[in-house]
Design a protein around this motif. Structure first.
Motif, PDB file in Angstrom:
ATOM      1  N   GLN A  60       0.835  -1.209   0.000  1.00 45.67           N
ATOM      2  CA  GLN A  60       0.000   0.000   0.000  1.00 45.67           C
ATOM      3  C   GLN A  60       0.870   1.260   0.000  1.00 45.67           C
ATOM      4  O   GLN A  60       0.619   2.204  -0.741  1.00 45.67           O
ATOM      5  N   TYR A  61       1.929   1.239   0.822  1.00 45.99           N
ATOM      6  CA  TYR A  61       2.808   2.404   0.860  1.00 45.99           C
ATOM      7  C   TYR A  61       3.489   2.602  -0.490  1.00 45.99           C
ATOM      8  O   TYR A  61       3.675   3.730  -0.937  1.00 45.99           O
ATOM      9  N   PHE A  62       3.844   1.508  -1.141  1.00 46.30           N
ATOM     10  CA  PHE A  62       4.459   1.564  -2.475  1.00 46.30           C
ATOM     11  C   PHE A  62       3.551   2.353  -3.437  1.00 46.30           C
ATOM     12  O   PHE A  62       4.000   3.239  -4.160  1.00 46.30           O
ATOM     13  N   GLN A  63       2.268   2.024  -3.394  1.00 48.69           N
ATOM     14  CA  GLN A  63       1.307   2.715  -4.273  1.00 48.69           C
ATOM     15  C   GLN A  63       1.249   4.202  -3.932  1.00 48.69           C
ATOM     16  O   GLN A  63       1.264   5.056  -4.816  1.00 48.69           O
ATOM     17  N   ASN A  75       1.551  10.391  -3.033  1.00 44.27           N
ATOM     18  CA  ASN A  75       0.556  10.588  -1.985  1.00 44.27           C
ATOM     19  C   ASN A  75       1.158  10.273  -0.608  1.00 44.27           C
ATOM     20  O   ASN A  75       0.622   9.481   0.151  1.00 44.27           O
ATOM     21  N   VAL A  76       2.309  10.890  -0.357  1.00 44.29           N
ATOM     22  CA  VAL A  76       3.023  10.726   0.917  1.00 44.29           C
ATOM     23  C   VAL A  76       3.490  12.112   1.362  1.00 44.29           C
ATOM     24  O   VAL A  76       3.443  13.067   0.568  1.00 44.29           O
ATOM     25  N   SER A  77       3.945  12.181   2.588  1.00 45.97           N
ATOM     26  CA  SER A  77       4.375  13.456   3.147  1.00 45.97           C
ATOM     27  C   SER A  77       5.379  14.166   2.224  1.00 45.97           C
ATOM     28  O   SER A  77       6.350  13.554   1.795  1.00 45.97           O
ATOM     29  N   TYR A  78       5.129  15.417   1.917  1.00 45.60           N
ATOM     30  CA  TYR A  78       5.941  16.267   1.035  1.00 45.60           C
ATOM     31  C   TYR A  78       5.793  15.925  -0.452  1.00 45.60           C
ATOM     32  O   TYR A  78       6.528  16.438  -1.294  1.00 45.60           O
ATOM     33  N   GLY A  79       4.864  15.028  -0.766  1.00 47.73           N
ATOM     34  CA  GLY A  79       4.550  14.792  -2.175  1.00 47.73           C
ATOM     35  C   GLY A  79       5.541  13.892  -2.900  1.00 47.73           C
ATOM     36  O   GLY A  79       6.255  13.098  -2.287  1.00 47.73           O
ATOM     37  N   ASP A 103      18.866  -1.448   0.750  1.00 48.34           N
ATOM     38  CA  ASP A 103      17.953  -2.245   1.593  1.00 48.34           C
ATOM     39  C   ASP A 103      16.655  -2.578   0.832  1.00 48.34           C
ATOM     40  O   ASP A 103      15.952  -3.515   1.192  1.00 48.34           O
ATOM     41  N   TRP A 104      16.380  -1.809  -0.223  1.00 46.15           N
ATOM     42  CA  TRP A 104      15.170  -2.076  -1.014  1.00 46.15           C
ATOM     43  C   TRP A 104      15.158  -3.507  -1.546  1.00 46.15           C
ATOM     44  O   TRP A 104      14.087  -4.116  -1.698  1.00 46.15           O
ATOM     45  N   LYS A 105      16.361  -4.047  -1.779  1.00 44.27           N
ATOM     46  CA  LYS A 105      16.426  -5.417  -2.339  1.00 44.27           C
ATOM     47  C   LYS A 105      15.871  -6.441  -1.355  1.00 44.27           C
ATOM     48  O   LYS A 105      15.470  -7.527  -1.752  1.00 44.27           O
ATOM     49  N   ASN A 106      15.882  -6.098  -0.065  1.00 40.02           N
ATOM     50  CA  ASN A 106      15.326  -7.002   0.955  1.00 40.02           C
ATOM     51  C   ASN A 106      13.816  -6.813   1.122  1.00 40.02           C
ATOM     52  O   ASN A 106      13.201  -7.516   1.922  1.00 40.02           O
ATOM     53  N   HIS A 107      13.250  -5.859   0.412  1.00 41.97           N
ATOM     54  CA  HIS A 107      11.845  -5.535   0.660  1.00 41.97           C
ATOM     55  C   HIS A 107      10.943  -5.554  -0.572  1.00 41.97           C
ATOM     56  O   HIS A 107       9.802  -5.995  -0.499  1.00 41.97           O
ATOM     57  N   LEU A 108      11.424  -5.020  -1.688  1.00 42.84           N
ATOM     58  CA  LEU A 108      10.548  -4.917  -2.865  1.00 42.84           C
ATOM     59  C   LEU A 108      10.550  -6.237  -3.634  1.00 42.84           C
ATOM     60  O   LEU A 108      11.593  -6.888  -3.754  1.00 42.84           O
ATOM     61  N   THR A 109       9.387  -6.606  -4.145  1.00 42.34           N
ATOM     62  CA  THR A 109       9.323  -7.793  -4.998  1.00 42.34           C
ATOM     63  C   THR A 109       9.899  -7.435  -6.370  1.00 42.34           C
ATOM     64  O   THR A 109      10.062  -6.247  -6.699  1.00 42.34           O
ATOM     65  N   VAL A 110      10.163  -8.465  -7.175  1.00 47.57           N
ATOM     66  CA  VAL A 110      10.681  -8.216  -8.532  1.00 47.57           C
ATOM     67  C   VAL A 110       9.667  -7.376  -9.315  1.00 47.57           C
ATOM     68  O   VAL A 110      10.022  -6.409 -10.005  1.00 47.57           O
ATOM     69  N   ALA A 111       8.393  -7.707  -9.150  1.00 48.91           N
ATOM     70  CA  ALA A 111       7.345  -6.966  -9.881  1.00 48.91           C
ATOM     71  C   ALA A 111       7.311  -5.501  -9.428  1.00 48.91           C
ATOM     72  O   ALA A 111       7.173  -4.585 -10.262  1.00 48.91           O
ATOM     73  N   GLN A 112       7.455  -5.282  -8.133  1.00 48.60           N
ATOM     74  CA  GLN A 112       7.445  -3.888  -7.641  1.00 48.60           C
ATOM     75  C   GLN A 112       8.662  -3.121  -8.182  1.00 48.60           C
ATOM     76  O   GLN A 112       8.548  -1.983  -8.610  1.00 48.60           O
ATOM     77  N   ALA A 113       9.831  -3.776  -8.148  1.00 51.02           N
ATOM     78  CA  ALA A 113      11.049  -3.111  -8.630  1.00 51.02           C
ATOM     79  C   ALA A 113      10.906  -2.777 -10.120  1.00 51.02           C
ATOM     80  O   ALA A 113      11.307  -1.690 -10.564  1.00 51.02           O
ATOM     81  N   GLU A 114      10.309  -3.681 -10.870  1.00 47.79           N
ATOM     82  CA  GLU A 114      10.133  -3.418 -12.317  1.00 47.79           C
ATOM     83  C   GLU A 114       9.144  -2.286 -12.545  1.00 47.79           C
ATOM     84  O   GLU A 114       9.347  -1.417 -13.390  1.00 47.79           O
ATOM     85  N   ALA A 115       8.062  -2.301 -11.777  1.00 46.32           N
ATOM     86  CA  ALA A 115       7.064  -1.224 -11.911  1.00 46.32           C
ATOM     87  C   ALA A 115       7.704   0.113 -11.538  1.00 46.32           C
ATOM     88  O   ALA A 115       7.476   1.146 -12.182  1.00 46.32           O
ATOM     89  N   PHE A 116       8.541   0.077 -10.502  1.00 43.26           N
ATOM     90  CA  PHE A 116       9.224   1.304 -10.080  1.00 43.26           C
ATOM     91  C   PHE A 116      10.118   1.822 -11.216  1.00 43.26           C
ATOM     92  O   PHE A 116      10.082   3.007 -11.568  1.00 43.26           O
ATOM     93  N   ASP A 117      10.910   0.906 -11.784  1.00 47.32           N
ATOM     94  CA  ASP A 117      11.867   1.305 -12.824  1.00 47.32           C
ATOM     95  C   ASP A 117      11.159   1.919 -14.034  1.00 47.32           C
ATOM     96  O   ASP A 117      11.659   2.851 -14.651  1.00 47.32           O
ATOM     97  N   LYS A 118       9.998   1.380 -14.349  1.00 49.05           N
ATOM     98  CA  LYS A 118       9.249   1.885 -15.509  1.00 49.05           C
ATOM     99  C   LYS A 118       8.843   3.354 -15.279  1.00 49.05           C
ATOM    100  O   LYS A 118       9.060   4.217 -16.135  1.00 49.05           O
ATOM    101  N   VAL A 119       8.300   3.614 -14.111  1.00 48.51           N
ATOM    102  CA  VAL A 119       7.897   4.995 -13.788  1.00 48.51           C
ATOM    103  C   VAL A 119       9.131   5.890 -13.722  1.00 48.51           C
ATOM    104  O   VAL A 119       9.143   7.020 -14.232  1.00 48.51           O
ATOM    105  N   TYR A 120      10.197   5.352 -13.110  1.00 53.03           N
ATOM    106  CA  TYR A 120      11.444   6.114 -12.957  1.00 53.03           C
ATOM    107  C   TYR A 120      11.971   6.568 -14.334  1.00 53.03           C
ATOM    108  O   TYR A 120      12.335   7.722 -14.525  1.00 53.03           O
ATOM    109  N   GLN A 121      11.985   5.603 -15.285  1.00 53.47           N
ATOM    110  CA  GLN A 121      12.497   5.940 -16.639  1.00 53.47           C
ATOM    111  C   GLN A 121      11.711   7.086 -17.244  1.00 53.47           C
ATOM    112  O   GLN A 121      12.274   8.003 -17.835  1.00 53.47           O
ATOM    113  N   GLU A 122      10.400   7.027 -17.076  1.00 51.37           N
ATOM    114  CA  GLU A 122       9.545   8.072 -17.670  1.00 51.37           C
ATOM    115  C   GLU A 122       9.768   9.413 -16.995  1.00 51.37           C
ATOM    116  O   GLU A 122       9.923  10.440 -17.644  1.00 51.37           O
ATOM    117  N   LYS A 123       9.784   9.391 -15.676  1.00 53.10           N
ATOM    118  CA  LYS A 123       9.807  10.657 -14.929  1.00 53.10           C
ATOM    119  C   LYS A 123      11.193  11.293 -14.885  1.00 53.10           C
ATOM    120  O   LYS A 123      11.314  12.486 -14.650  1.00 53.10           O
TER     121      LYS A 123
END
Ligand code: A3P
Length: 285
Positions: free
Chosen positions: A148-151, A157-161, A253-273
């Motif tokens: 949920q926090y990932f989303q 939608n977190v403190s300081y935007g 430390d993210w490697k101990n927490h994010l799933t492969v799918a989350q990391a891939e979804a993150f990278d996709k948004v990261y590339q765009e932004k």
């Protein structure tokens, strides 16, 4: 207040310690002076580590200040109720911190010669660190899970935007003479040279012994034991469980927490932004 946040100019802020009145006044009227040092970060990027370093540099390695005054009093936050009042009462040269996004920052900065240090950190580590912070404090609404926090993080939608907007905004200042851009990663990799760069930027000359003391006393292990710096003195009204700002203090430390799918979804948004930044600017890429 809606949604567990205090919304100001479209940016969510914590409901504890902030008010619309102070945010409005701080952003519109706060006067940054030429002799000030301003530390700007997105939350969880190593702000308190850098405050400890800056205080130790200021004291030439002497630990009296960092062992007797809470960290949030040494470098008050411009945008919080308490910090704003404190800074207005303080004579210069002042040390101050802020997480404000670029577009909300007091405009007096742009005509002053104040020294600005911006610390960035791998956003995936920022996300994980922010998740723990948010579950342990009552500053903002509690996430039910990391998913949920990932989303929330991806939507800003977190403190300081949004992290993406924060870094894009502040990096537009990176070529200015009075701005020093640093990363959490380079501080971890080579703290001595990074601290030397900071001293040079601030025009501070430290002896090798003084530099050794800055290094030792700002290290994770020492800072974790300093109750003036590790946040163990935060009032219980702010926390849900025993809380230290010095949680893990590592890169990746993210490697101990994010799933492969989350990391891939993150990278996709990261590339765009993050399109358009030069190669080599971000140590985590
Ligand atoms: P983790 O939660 O990943 O451990 P901020 O001060 O901006 O809130 O950032 C907090 C992060 O900085 C936390 O990351 C914390 O552990 C890390 N940190 C604090 N002091 C540190 C130090 N002396 N050395 C390395 N990391 C430190």
């Amino acid at each position: 207040m809606t949604d567990g946040y205090l919304w100001f100019e479209g940016i969510p802020f914590s409901v504890l310690g902030f008010s619309s009145e102070v945010l409005k006044e701080a952003c519109a009227q706060f006067v940054i002076k030429d002799e000030d040092t301003v530390l700007v970060t997105y939350p969880k990027s190593g702000t308190n580590w850098m405050i400890e370093i800056l205080c130790l540099i200021h004291s030439h390695g002497d630990t009296k200040w960092i062992r007797s005054v809470p960290i949030w009093e040494r470098s008050p936050w411009i945008e919080t109720d308490v910090g704003y009042k404190r800074l207005n009462e303080r004579e210069g040269p002042r040390l101050m911190s802020s997480h404000l996004p670029f577009h909300l920052f007091p405009k007096s900065l742009f005509t002053s010669k104040a020294k600005v240090i911006y610390i960035m950190r791998n956003p995936k580590d920022v996300l994980v660190s922010g998740y723990y912070h948010q579950t342990m404090t009552k500053l903002c609404k509690q996430p039910e899970s990391l998913e949920q926090y990932f989303q929330w993080f991806m939507q800003g939608n977190v403190s300081y935007g949004s992290w993406f907007e924060h870094i894009r905004g502040w990096l537009s200042m990176r070529d200015r003479e009075n701005v020093l851009l640093l990363s959490y990663e380079e501080l971890q990799k080579d703290p001595r040279s990074t601290i030397e760069r900071i001293c040079q930027f601030l025009g501070k000359k430290l002896s090798p012994e003084e530099l050794d003391s800055v290094l030792k006393n700002s290290s994770f292990q020492v800072m974790k034991l300093n109750k003036m710096s590790n946040y163990e003195m935060v009032p219980e009204t702010f926390i849900t469980k025993p809380f230290l700002i010095t949680r893990k203090g590592i890169c990746g430390d993210w490697k101990n927490h994010l799933t492969v799918a989350q990391a891939e979804a993150f990278d996709k948004v990261y590339q765009e932004k993050m399109l358009g930044f030069p190669k080599g600017l971000f140590p985590w890429e």
